[in-house]
Design a protein around this motif. Structure first.
Motif, PDB file in Angstrom:
ATOM      1  N   SER A   1      -0.371  -4.828   2.018  1.00 11.92           N
ATOM      2  CA  SER A   1      -0.801  -4.474   3.372  1.00 11.92           C
ATOM      3  C   SER A   1      -1.694  -3.226   3.435  1.00 11.92           C
ATOM      4  O   SER A   1      -2.315  -2.983   4.464  1.00 11.92           O
ATOM      5  CB  SER A   1       0.400  -4.340   4.299  1.00 11.92           C
ATOM      6  OG  SER A   1       1.262  -3.356   3.814  1.00 11.92           O
TER       7      SER A   1
ATOM      8  N   ASP B   1       1.536  -0.568  -2.043  1.00  8.99           N
ATOM      9  CA  ASP B   1       1.752  -1.430  -3.208  1.00  8.99           C
ATOM     10  C   ASP B   1       0.561  -1.203  -4.124  1.00  8.99           C
ATOM     11  O   ASP B   1      -0.583  -1.338  -3.688  1.00  8.99           O
ATOM     12  CB  ASP B   1       1.774  -2.907  -2.793  1.00  8.99           C
ATOM     13  CG  ASP B   1       2.873  -3.180  -1.777  1.00  8.99           C
ATOM     14  OD1 ASP B   1       4.044  -3.050  -2.143  1.00  8.99           O
ATOM     15  OD2 ASP B   1       2.555  -3.501  -0.613  1.00  8.99           O
TER      16      ASP B   1
ATOM     17  N   ALA C   1      -0.858 -12.219  -6.496  1.00 11.72           N
ATOM     18  CA  ALA C   1      -0.604 -11.351  -5.341  1.00 11.72           C
ATOM     19  C   ALA C   1      -1.915 -10.748  -4.836  1.00 11.72           C
ATOM     20  O   ALA C   1      -2.104 -10.550  -3.637  1.00 11.72           O
ATOM     21  CB  ALA C   1       0.386 -10.257  -5.706  1.00 11.72           C
TER      22      ALA C   1
ATOM     23  N   ASN D   1       7.509  -9.275   6.211  1.00 16.60           N
ATOM     24  CA  ASN D   1       6.241  -9.199   6.940  1.00 16.60           C
ATOM     25  C   ASN D   1       5.215 -10.156   6.354  1.00 16.60           C
ATOM     26  O   ASN D   1       4.421 -10.753   7.072  1.00 16.60           O
ATOM     27  CB  ASN D   1       5.679  -7.777   6.868  1.00 16.60           C
ATOM     28  CG  ASN D   1       6.295  -6.888   7.917  1.00 16.60           C
ATOM     29  OD1 ASN D   1       6.655  -7.345   8.997  1.00 16.60           O
ATOM     30  ND2 ASN D   1       6.425  -5.617   7.597  1.00 16.60           N
TER      31      ASN D   1
END
Ligand code: CTP
Ligand code: MG
Length: 546
Positions: free
Chosen positions: A205, A218, A306, A350
């Protein structure tokens, strides 16, 4: 604190960094995900963080720093005292500054030979007149509390404008984004002590356009550039014992790399606190608090899938302004009602919730965002990516995607989102964003959202039946509130309306609740209320299975 101070100024690790060219052609169009990443990472390498005294002469500070080179930008923020983030125009200015700073006396602190980009600004003779010490403007690094937000929402004239107010208050600012990239860049300095060709990049995010102020950073350690180099090399007679010892599995290599970087940060990382190595997780990581920037960080080793999801969300977030407004409102709504949580557990994350919103937007008529298969059709040669046998290709150039013809308002979309998922057949169906279609669930997880890039992986595998039921109950209750509320009456009564009503815990400050439950459909409401307590409301079970 001692750790932070002790390690502050010491010896430079000279790092071979190819200075990256910033493409000037791209200024007129929206940048691709990779362009933004490259530009911001390069910016961060020219940036320093300076702890300032509480009374500060801004002009003096800038004057002093300017003697080391041109300053591109700077801002101040509060984080256990005032700090300045200063971005030089040349990387050499950082080294120039590092060369002239004082080093804590060895008698006071046992210094560790690491020279960082964290500095403390102190003037030897603090005789400067009070007049020169004007208060500096502090750029906020957190959002306003929900109750304050709700106050602001009263004044809006539609739910749609309420949603944009929320977006404006919560989204990452330019300054906060710079700080996030700086945190990665500072960790990178340490990673490069072991692995000189590595980079540390943010994902999730912080960069997918859906981050709110205060969310974790992250970050991942990337050796990708090295791998590219390796595949490009002509085959000669030599093979290098490259990078590290040969290990039996990639997972073991990842664990070992993270373990040493974790120790390195723990021992020598200025301001790196509460280091936790979580190496046995599906995706091994090191968690730590980065005090100088104030971020909670999750460091993992390059996870191409990811990163692709972050890029995909970046594209969706940039296509239409309604996308981010809807996601921010729903993330906030889910948090207020305890559907999401900052600690991992059996609740919806989320990330899953965002994917549910994307799926919903793909299903509108006409669709607001394209399916992943459609984005794949627009991909050109350089967009081709096969990761672990999975085709992860999709277009990176935003201008190749046609804008939507859909003109629905956010008022309609919000209400329909609740209605759509309040009535979704979760027993039978799963959400497939690649095709933009419901498909039969391949297994019995209560909520099944296909990982768009890894067949057979469910991104919401952690969600249990009661949490899904709670989600459905809240969605139905919210749809009900939006459809039935008398907005004018609520405004006159100075009661929360629209989005504000949805962000107020149900049953708490809803004085109309009792009146409403006596009216139409009181049976439904009763059972919904029961189901909020996760009891066995039968109609909900029918909807969500079990
Ligand atoms: N991710 C994934 N599959 C999962 C969970 C996470 O691919 N089951 C990837 C996604 O790219 C996600 C990133 O890891 O964006 C970071 O995960 P997380 O921090 O849980 O989500 P964020 O999107 O960063 O949201 P938040 O603001 O809650 O941190
Ligand atoms: Mg995150």
């Amino acid at each position: 604190e001692a750790n932070q101070r002790g390690a502050k100024f010491l010896c430079i690790i000279k790092l071979p960094v190819a200075s990256r060219k910033v493409n000037t052609e791209v200024n007129t169009r929206k940048k691709t995900f990779t362009e933004v990443q490259t530009e911001r990472l390069e910016q961060a390498e020219r940036t320093v963080l300076i702890k300032c005294p509480s009374r500060l002469n801004e002009k003096k500070l800038l004057q002093y720093l300017s003697s080391h080179g041109k300053i591109n930008s700077h801002f101040f923020f509060e984080n256990r005292g005032i700090h300045a983030l200063v971005e030089f125009s040349e990387k050499s200015s950082v080294a120039s500054l590092q060369d002239v700073v004082g080093i804590p006396k060895a008698a006071e602190h046992h210094v560790v030979p690491f020279k960082s980009r964290l500095f403390t600004f102190t003037l030897k003779n603090p005789v400067t007149k009070a007049a020169q010490e004007t208060p500096v403007h502090l750029s906020p690094q957190s959002h306003i509390p929900v109750n304050e937000l709700i106050q602001k929402l009263y004044r809006a004239d539609s739910i749609s404008s309420q949603m944009y107010i929320l977006l404006n208050e919560y989204q990452l600012t330019e300054e906060n984004t710079k700080l996030r990239f700086l945190a990665c860049s500072l960790v990178q300095d340490f990673a490069r002590a072991y692995f000189p060709d590595s980079t540390v990049k943010p994902f999730g995010s912080s960069v997918n356009t859906f981050g709110k102020l205060g969310c974790d950073v992250d970050m991942f350690l990337d050796f990708h550039d090295t791998q590219e180099h390796a595949t490009q090399m002509k085959k000669g007679p030599f093979e290098m014992e490259y990078q590290m010892k040969r290990l039996p599995s990639e997972r073991l290599a990842t664990q070992k790399i993270l373990s040493v970087i974790g120790d390195c940060l723990d021992n020598f990382g200025p301001g790196c606190m509460s280091i936790q190595k979580i190496l046995n997780a599906r995706c091994p990581l090191v968690k730590f608090a980065h005090q100088p920037t104030g971020f909670q960080c999750d460091l993992s080793v390059s996870n191409s899938i990811a990163i692709k999801s972050s890029e995909l969300l970046y594209i969706y977030g940039n296509l239409d302004s309604r996308v981010r407004a809807l996601v921010f409102s729903l993330r906030c709504w889910a948090r207020v009602h305890g559907l999401t949580n900052s600690v991992p557990g059996t609740w919806i994350t989320n990330f899953s919730l965002t994917m549910m919103v994307m799926f919903f937007l793909q299903k509108r008529s006409p669709p607001i965002i394209p399916t992943l298969d459609q984005l794949k059709e627009l991909a050109d040669e350089k967009d081709k990516h096969i990761i672990g046998g999975n085709d992860c290709s999709f277009v990176s150039d935003l201008s190749k995607i046609n804008p939507t013809k859909n003109t629905e308002t956010l008022d309609e979309l919000l209400c329909d989102f609740f209605e759509y998922f309040g009535n979704f057949d979760f027993r039978k169906n799963s959400l497939n964003l690649r095709r933009g279609k419901e498909v039969n669930k391949p297994e019995s997880s209560p909520l099944y959202i296909w990982n768009p890039f890894e067949q057979d992986l469910n991104i919401s595998k952690n969600v249990n039946q009661p949490q899904l039921e709670k989600f459905v109950a809240m969605a139905r209750e919210s749809a009900w509130i939006l459809q039935k509320e008398d907005r004018t009456q609520r405004m006159i009564n100075k009661e929360p309306w629209g989005l504000a009503a949805l962000l107020t815990p149900f049953g708490k400050s809803n004085p109309n609740k009792m009146r409403r439950t006596k009216g139409l459909g009181s049976e439904t409401i009763r059972s919904l209320l029961d189901s909020l307590k996760l009891s066995n409301a039968s109609n909900l079970q029918k909807a969500v299975g079990k």
